[in-house]
Design an enzyme around this catalytic site. Sequence first.
Site, PDB file in Angstrom:
ATOM      1  N   ALA A   1       0.836  -1.205   0.000  1.00 20.08           N
ATOM      2  CA  ALA A   1       0.000   0.000   0.000  1.00 20.08           C
ATOM      3  C   ALA A   1       0.869   1.253   0.000  1.00 20.08           C
ATOM      4  O   ALA A   1       1.394   1.662   1.036  1.00 20.08           O
ATOM      5  CB  ALA A   1      -0.918  -0.012   1.222  1.00 20.08           C
TER       6      ALA A   1
ATOM      7  N   PRO B   1      -5.124   8.992  -1.714  1.00 21.20           N
ATOM      8  CA  PRO B   1      -5.983   9.875  -2.519  1.00 21.20           C
ATOM      9  C   PRO B   1      -5.206  11.065  -3.101  1.00 21.20           C
ATOM     10  O   PRO B   1      -5.460  11.488  -4.216  1.00 21.20           O
ATOM     11  CB  PRO B   1      -7.048  10.329  -1.527  1.00 21.20           C
ATOM     12  CG  PRO B   1      -7.128   9.216  -0.535  1.00 21.20           C
ATOM     13  CD  PRO B   1      -5.736   8.670  -0.410  1.00 21.20           C
ATOM     14  N   GLY B   2      -4.210  11.568  -2.381  1.00 23.27           N
ATOM     15  CA  GLY B   2      -3.479  12.731  -2.887  1.00 23.27           C
ATOM     16  C   GLY B   2      -2.085  12.411  -3.380  1.00 23.27           C
ATOM     17  O   GLY B   2      -1.269  13.316  -3.593  1.00 23.27           O
TER      18      GLY B   2
ATOM     19  N   GLY C   1       0.081   9.503  -5.943  1.00 25.72           N
ATOM     20  CA  GLY C   1       0.202   8.293  -6.755  1.00 25.72           C
ATOM     21  C   GLY C   1       1.618   8.196  -7.286  1.00 25.72           C
ATOM     22  O   GLY C   1       2.496   7.604  -6.662  1.00 25.72           O
TER      23      GLY C   1
ATOM     24  N   ASP D   1      13.193  -1.924  -7.385  1.00 24.09           N
ATOM     25  CA  ASP D   1      14.194  -2.565  -8.246  1.00 24.09           C
ATOM     26  C   ASP D   1      13.885  -4.047  -8.419  1.00 24.09           C
ATOM     27  O   ASP D   1      14.287  -4.663  -9.411  1.00 24.09           O
ATOM     28  CB  ASP D   1      15.609  -2.397  -7.655  1.00 24.09           C
ATOM     29  CG  ASP D   1      16.013  -0.929  -7.561  1.00 24.09           C
ATOM     30  OD1 ASP D   1      15.339  -0.094  -8.183  1.00 24.09           O
ATOM     31  OD2 ASP D   1      16.992  -0.639  -6.862  1.00 24.09           O
TER      32      ASP D   1
ATOM     33  N   ARG E   1       9.583  -4.026 -10.101  1.00 29.03           N
ATOM     34  CA  ARG E   1       9.314  -3.563 -11.481  1.00 29.03           C
ATOM     35  C   ARG E   1       9.633  -4.639 -12.521  1.00 29.03           C
ATOM     36  O   ARG E   1       8.835  -4.820 -13.454  1.00 29.03           O
ATOM     37  CB  ARG E   1      10.054  -2.249 -11.746  1.00 29.03           C
ATOM     38  CG  ARG E   1       9.325  -1.110 -11.059  1.00 29.03           C
ATOM     39  CD  ARG E   1       9.953   0.246 -11.207  1.00 29.03           C
ATOM     40  NE  ARG E   1       9.060   1.243 -10.615  1.00 29.03           N
ATOM     41  CZ  ARG E   1       9.440   2.413 -10.126  1.00 29.03           C
ATOM     42  NH1 ARG E   1      10.717   2.771 -10.149  1.00 29.03           N
ATOM     43  NH2 ARG E   1       8.552   3.240  -9.619  1.00 29.03           N
TER      44      ARG E   1
ATOM     45  N   GLY F   1      -9.864  -8.557 -36.012  1.00 29.34           N
ATOM     46  CA  GLY F   1     -11.154  -7.967 -36.400  1.00 29.34           C
ATOM     47  C   GLY F   1     -12.250  -8.249 -35.396  1.00 29.34           C
ATOM     48  O   GLY F   1     -12.024  -8.202 -34.175  1.00 29.34           O
TER      49      GLY F   1
ATOM     50  N   GLU G   1       2.983   0.126 -10.082  1.00 26.50           N
ATOM     51  CA  GLU G   1       4.439   0.101  -9.847  1.00 26.50           C
ATOM     52  C   GLU G   1       5.148   1.186 -10.655  1.00 26.50           C
ATOM     53  O   GLU G   1       6.312   1.039 -11.032  1.00 26.50           O
ATOM     54  CB  GLU G   1       5.028  -1.279 -10.166  1.00 26.50           C
ATOM     55  CG  GLU G   1       4.593  -2.369  -9.224  1.00 26.50           C
ATOM     56  CD  GLU G   1       5.077  -2.148  -7.799  1.00 26.50           C
ATOM     57  OE1 GLU G   1       4.212  -1.871  -6.942  1.00 26.50           O
ATOM     58  OE2 GLU G   1       6.276  -2.225  -7.542  1.00 26.50           O
ATOM     59  N   GLY G   2       4.451   2.289 -10.900  1.00 30.50           N
ATOM     60  CA  GLY G   2       5.026   3.420 -11.637  1.00 30.50           C
ATOM     61  C   GLY G   2       4.551   3.421 -13.079  1.00 30.50           C
ATOM     62  O   GLY G   2       4.747   2.448 -13.807  1.00 30.50           O
TER      63      GLY G   2
HETATM   64  C1  LIG Z   1      -5.892  -1.890 -10.681  1.00 33.01           C
HETATM   65  C2  LIG Z   1      -4.898  -1.096  -9.907  1.00 33.01           C
HETATM   66  C3  LIG Z   1      -4.131  -1.724  -8.943  1.00 33.01           C
HETATM   67  C4  LIG Z   1      -3.224  -0.989  -8.187  1.00 33.01           C
HETATM   68  N1  LIG Z   1      -2.513  -1.616  -7.206  1.00 33.01           N
HETATM   69  C5  LIG Z   1      -1.739  -0.880  -6.370  1.00 33.01           C
HETATM   70  C6  LIG Z   1      -1.118  -1.474  -5.221  1.00 33.01           C
HETATM   71  O1  LIG Z   1      -1.166  -2.699  -5.000  1.00 33.01           O
HETATM   72  N2  LIG Z   1      -0.452  -0.666  -4.354  1.00 33.01           N
HETATM   73  C7  LIG Z   1      -0.352   0.689  -4.553  1.00 33.01           C
HETATM   74  O2  LIG Z   1       0.255   1.349  -3.729  1.00 33.01           O
HETATM   75  N3  LIG Z   1      -0.904   1.275  -5.639  1.00 33.01           N
HETATM   76  C8  LIG Z   1      -1.601   0.530  -6.536  1.00 33.01           C
HETATM   77  N4  LIG Z   1      -2.205   1.112  -7.615  1.00 33.01           N
HETATM   78  C9  LIG Z   1      -2.037   2.547  -7.807  1.00 33.01           C
HETATM   79  C10 LIG Z   1      -1.056   2.871  -8.919  1.00 33.01           C
HETATM   80  O3  LIG Z   1       0.248   2.535  -8.525  1.00 33.01           O
HETATM   81  C11 LIG Z   1      -1.212   4.359  -9.245  1.00 33.01           C
HETATM   82  O4  LIG Z   1      -2.463   4.491  -9.900  1.00 33.01           O
HETATM   83  C12 LIG Z   1      -0.105   4.891 -10.097  1.00 33.01           C
HETATM   84  O5  LIG Z   1       1.079   4.976  -9.349  1.00 33.01           O
HETATM   85  C13 LIG Z   1      -0.432   6.283 -10.656  1.00 33.01           C
HETATM   86  O6  LIG Z   1      -0.831   7.142  -9.657  1.00 33.01           O
HETATM   87  P1  LIG Z   1      -2.180   8.008  -9.803  1.00 33.01           P
HETATM   88  O7  LIG Z   1      -3.256   7.076 -10.200  1.00 33.01           O
HETATM   89  O8  LIG Z   1      -2.359   8.826  -8.588  1.00 33.01           O
HETATM   90  O9  LIG Z   1      -1.919   8.953 -11.066  1.00 33.01           O
HETATM   91  P2  LIG Z   1      -1.130  10.332 -11.070  1.00 33.01           P
HETATM   92  O10 LIG Z   1       0.155  10.215 -10.331  1.00 33.01           O
HETATM   93  O11 LIG Z   1      -2.069  11.401 -10.666  1.00 33.01           O
HETATM   94  O12 LIG Z   1      -0.795  10.460 -12.614  1.00 33.01           O
HETATM   95  C14 LIG Z   1      -1.794  10.769 -13.580  1.00 33.01           C
HETATM   96  C15 LIG Z   1      -1.095  10.819 -14.943  1.00 33.01           C
HETATM   97  O13 LIG Z   1      -0.066  11.838 -14.929  1.00 33.01           O
HETATM   98  C16 LIG Z   1       1.181  11.275 -15.285  1.00 33.01           C
HETATM   99  N5  LIG Z   1       2.256  11.911 -14.518  1.00 33.01           N
HETATM  100  C17 LIG Z   1       2.318  12.049 -13.181  1.00 33.01           C
HETATM  101  N6  LIG Z   1       3.464  12.677 -12.820  1.00 33.01           N
HETATM  102  C18 LIG Z   1       4.128  12.939 -13.972  1.00 33.01           C
HETATM  103  C19 LIG Z   1       5.379  13.554 -14.280  1.00 33.01           C
HETATM  104  N7  LIG Z   1       6.170  14.019 -13.322  1.00 33.01           N
HETATM  105  N8  LIG Z   1       5.729  13.634 -15.586  1.00 33.01           N
HETATM  106  C20 LIG Z   1       4.932  13.156 -16.580  1.00 33.01           C
HETATM  107  N9  LIG Z   1       3.743  12.557 -16.341  1.00 33.01           N
HETATM  108  C21 LIG Z   1       3.353  12.446 -15.061  1.00 33.01           C
HETATM  109  C22 LIG Z   1       1.067   9.805 -14.934  1.00 33.01           C
HETATM  110  O14 LIG Z   1       1.964   9.015 -15.686  1.00 33.01           O
HETATM  111  C23 LIG Z   1      -0.382   9.520 -15.293  1.00 33.01           C
HETATM  112  O15 LIG Z   1      -0.495   9.282 -16.664  1.00 33.01           O
HETATM  113  C24 LIG Z   1      -3.061   0.390  -8.416  1.00 33.01           C
HETATM  114  C25 LIG Z   1      -3.815   1.016  -9.417  1.00 33.01           C
HETATM  115  C26 LIG Z   1      -4.724   0.301 -10.160  1.00 33.01           C
HETATM  116  C27 LIG Z   1      -5.532   1.007 -11.217  1.00 33.01           C
END
Ligand SMILES: Cc1cc2nc3c(=O)[nH]c(=O)nc-3n(C[C@H](O)[C@H](O)[C@H](O)COP(=O)(O)OP(=O)(O)OC[C@H]3O[C@@H](n4cnc5c(N)ncnc54)[C@H](O)[C@@H]3O)c2cc1C
Length: 405
Positions: free
Chosen positions: A138, A142-143, A145, A256, A259, A358, A382-383
């Site tokens: 985890a 919410p704020g 990612g 590391d 990914r 198709g 994972e990024g």
């Molecule tokens: C099905 C599912 C399973 C998941 N499982 C896990 C889990 O087990 N554990 C966990 O911790 N999280 C999990 N996640 C969360 C996931 O890791 C995040 O959704 C992901 O890291 C992206 O974060 P965000 O959704 O807040 O998007 P944001 O960080 O808000 O990004 C939104 C968009 O902006 C782009 N962006 C952001 N910053 C930059 C930058 N500096 N330069 C260019 N582009 C940028 C991103 O690439 C993306 O396209 C899961 C998500 C999903 C959908």
Amino acid sequence: MINLEVPRKFAELVRLAHQAAAEVFRPISRKYDLAEHTYPRELDMFAAVVDGMQASGEGSGAGAGGARRAAGAHAGSSDGGVRNGTNLSSVLSIMEMCWGDIGLLLSMPRQGLGNSAIASVATAEQQARFAGKWAAMAITEPGCGSDSAAITTTARLDGDHYVLNGEKIFVTAGERADAVVVWATLDRSRGREAIKSFVVEKGTPGLTVVGCEHKLCIRASDTATLYLSDCRVPRENLLGNPEIEQGFAGVMQTFDNTRPLVAAMAVGVARAALEATRSLLAEAGVQIDYDRPANTQHAAAAAYLAMESDWEAAYLLTLRAAWMADNNRPNSLQASMAKAKAGRACVDITLRCVELAGSVGYGERELLEKWARDAKILDIFEGTQQIQQLIVARRLLGKSSTELK
Ligand SMILES: Cc1cc2nc3c(=O)[nH]c(=O)nc-3n(C[C@H](O)[C@H](O)[C@H](O)COP(=O)(O)OP(=O)(O)OC[C@H]3O[C@@H](n4cnc5c(N)ncnc54)[C@H](O)[C@@H]3O)c2cc1C
């Protein structure tokens, strides 16, 4: 085309993983795509078999929980020899399993990304204490990612316990796992170096699973929201070094190892789509000839050959990143390269396969449309694609995270 052979000692593991994917995962793949949030009971017996293999040493690295580094990780290989260890065997078996179904692999007991986190950074005592636990990971809030340094979940030392407070979202296996590896900050004013990971076992007062997400795909896998409210965990559950100065590198080291595993998932899903498409093309009378230039062949065959070479690049990058981890070589750059390439190739290949097939590709009779939906997550968690590219650029250009955002 470079064609690396699977090391002989892993051939049996790969064969067994492929057999399980074909005989256990594939037959129930559509069933659990439709029955979202239903736990696939069929996996219990299979997970017990994997446990048995791991206990006997035969299947070391049979799933996501296997990846680990030997002591002295990042110090460079000390004996001058090379190893094909649990990281390489994990990516090889994960490729096969995800050829079967990625959502089901993510639902396999004791094979969570939290298990890889524990395997990557836990002490020997912690490894023993958490052995047999299924652990989710985890990080996301919410704020926060992509910018994991912005984590707001706090951990405060109080006597022999850390007290955790915060909210975690999108936690894969967060509902079903026995424990969750939670990333939290010891001091919000200290930024990324104060972030640590803590193993929080289910049943710990203050940890609540709030609910699960409905998703585009990997519907067999539960994706949970968790609340931590004055959740007290023993101080020995902090993974890695508790000192703030040594901080972020420790938790980031997890990536590391994880990914390349996610890259391997993408390689497996893409290969499933390629194989299915090849059969459909053959049925339609389109043959792929490796002895003639692509531009002299049927357009669909040429498209197929282009996809295969893209796949091959992703496959080789993934093997390299895992192999480097096995040999204690710093691999952050290569892990991000593998994840970026494999995630993008998987999305491109699976969608192109739908296109080539198709209406058959778009319908539910085949799994092609499902794989195209599954693929997207591999380029997100994972990024994301963009974050991997950012990491690669920073490392190649020698820029820090403040210099290149
Ligand atoms: C099905 C599912 C399973 C998941 N499982 C896990 C889990 O087990 N554990 C966990 O911790 N999280 C999990 N996640 C969360 C996931 O890791 C995040 O959704 C992901 O890291 C992206 O974060 P965000 O959704 O807040 O998007 P944001 O960080 O808000 O990004 C939104 C968009 O902006 C782009 N962006 C952001 N910053 C930059 C930058 N500096 N330069 C260019 N582009 C940028 C991103 O690439 C993306 O396209 C899961 C998500 C999903 C959908």
